[in-house]
Design a protein around this motif. Structure first.
Motif: not given
Length: 235
Positions: A65-81
Motif C-alpha cells: 500500500g502507501d506504507g502507512r502501516a509501516y510508518g512510512v510513505r511509499i511511492v512506486y516507480s512502475p516499469e513497463s519494460e
C-alpha cells in the motif's frame, strides 16, 4: 535522505517460488523480504521510500500500500519494460529529488544500521557503497577499498583483495548525469565513477545474506525461526 528499494527483478533463480509471487514478497521468519527493509529504514528515521517494480508489480503495491502501516510513505516507480538497475534508478530520479538517497536491493536480507549512512556531496563523491566480506558463492568479490576509503577495481590477475557490494549504498543523482532513461545495468555506471575517483566504500561486517536461491531463503527462514524460538521448522 529518501530511500529506493529495488524490486523490479524477475526472480528467475528463485523459481518455482516466484512463479506467482514477486521475489520481494517471499517470506522468511514470517515476514516478506521487502518488509524487513521497510521496517529497518523506518527505524532509522527514513520515512520516504520509492519502490520500483516490473514483474508482478501490482502484487507488491497491493501488499504494501502507501506504507502507512509501516510508518512510512511509499511511492512506486512502475516499469513497463525491464530497466535493469541503473535504468530503474534513473527513471525514479524525479521521485527521489536532488539530494543523496539510499539504495537497497530487494535481493538481500540484512540488519545493516541505515542510520549510519550519511549523504555524499555530489561533487568529489557521487556514491558510497556498503561492502561486505565475500560470501562463498562470490569468493572473488567486486571492488577494493583503498586507504583513502575510495573504491577501485584491481587489474585482472592482481592479488589485491576485493570485497562484495552488499546492495546497500548512498547515491547522488549526479552519479547518473548524462545517462539516458533506458535499460542500463549499474556496473558500468559504478566503474565509470571509480575511474574518476568519485566512489567511496564502507565496510559492514554484520548479518547479511544474498537471497539468490530457494536454499538461501530456506536457510534464512531457519535462522530467523530459531532466533524467534519457533519449533515448527526442521533445520
Amino acid at each position: 535522505m529518501k530511500a529506493m528499494i529495488l524490486a523490479a527483478g524477475l526472480g528467475t533463480r528463485m523459481q518455482p517460488l516466484t512463479n506467482d509471487t514477486p521475489k520481494p514478497l517471499l517470506k522468511a521468519g514470517g515476514r516478506s523480504l521487502i518488509e524487513y527493509h521497510i521496517l529497518n529504514l523506518a527505524a532509522a528515521g527514513v520515512t520516504d521510500i520509492v519502490i520500483n517494480h516490473f514483474y508482478l508489480g501490482a502484487k507488491i503495491e497491493q501488499a504494501l500500500g502507501d506504507g502507512r502501516a509501516y510508518g512510512v510513505r511509499i511511492v512506486y516507480s512502475p516499469e513497463s519494460e525491464r530497466m535493469e538497475t541503473a535504468g530503474g534508478i534513473i527513471r525514479a530520479l524525479p521521485l527521489l529529488g536532488d539530494d543523496s538517497f539510499i539504495v537497497v536491493s530487494g535481493d538481500i536480507w540484512t540488519e545493516f544500521p541505515f542510520a549510519s549512512l550519511t549523504p555524499v556531496d555530489g561533487d568529489k563523491v557521487l556514491g558510497r557503497l556498503v561492502m561486505v566480506n565475500n560470501p562463498e558463492h562470490h569468493s572473488g568479490g567486486d571492488f577494493h577499498i583503498d586507504q583513502s576509503g575510495m573504491l577501485s577495481r584491481p587489474p585482472e590477475g592482481s592479488d589485491i583483495p576485493c570485497l562484495t557490494y552488499s546492495g546497500v549504498s548512498v547515491m547522488h543523482p549526479k552519479l547518473f548525469a548524462g545517462y539516458p532513461e533506458a535499460p542500463l545495468p549499474l556496473r558500468p555506471v559504478l566503474l565509470a565513477a571509480m575511474l574518476r575517483h568519485q566512489l567511496q566504500g564502507q565496510l559492514y561486517t554484520g548479518p547479511w545474506l544474498d537471497i539468490g536461491t530457494p536454499a538461501r531463503l530456506e536457510a534464512l527462514d531457519c535462522t530467523l525461526a530459531t532466533l524467534a524460538g519457533r519449533t515448527l521448522i526442521t533445520c
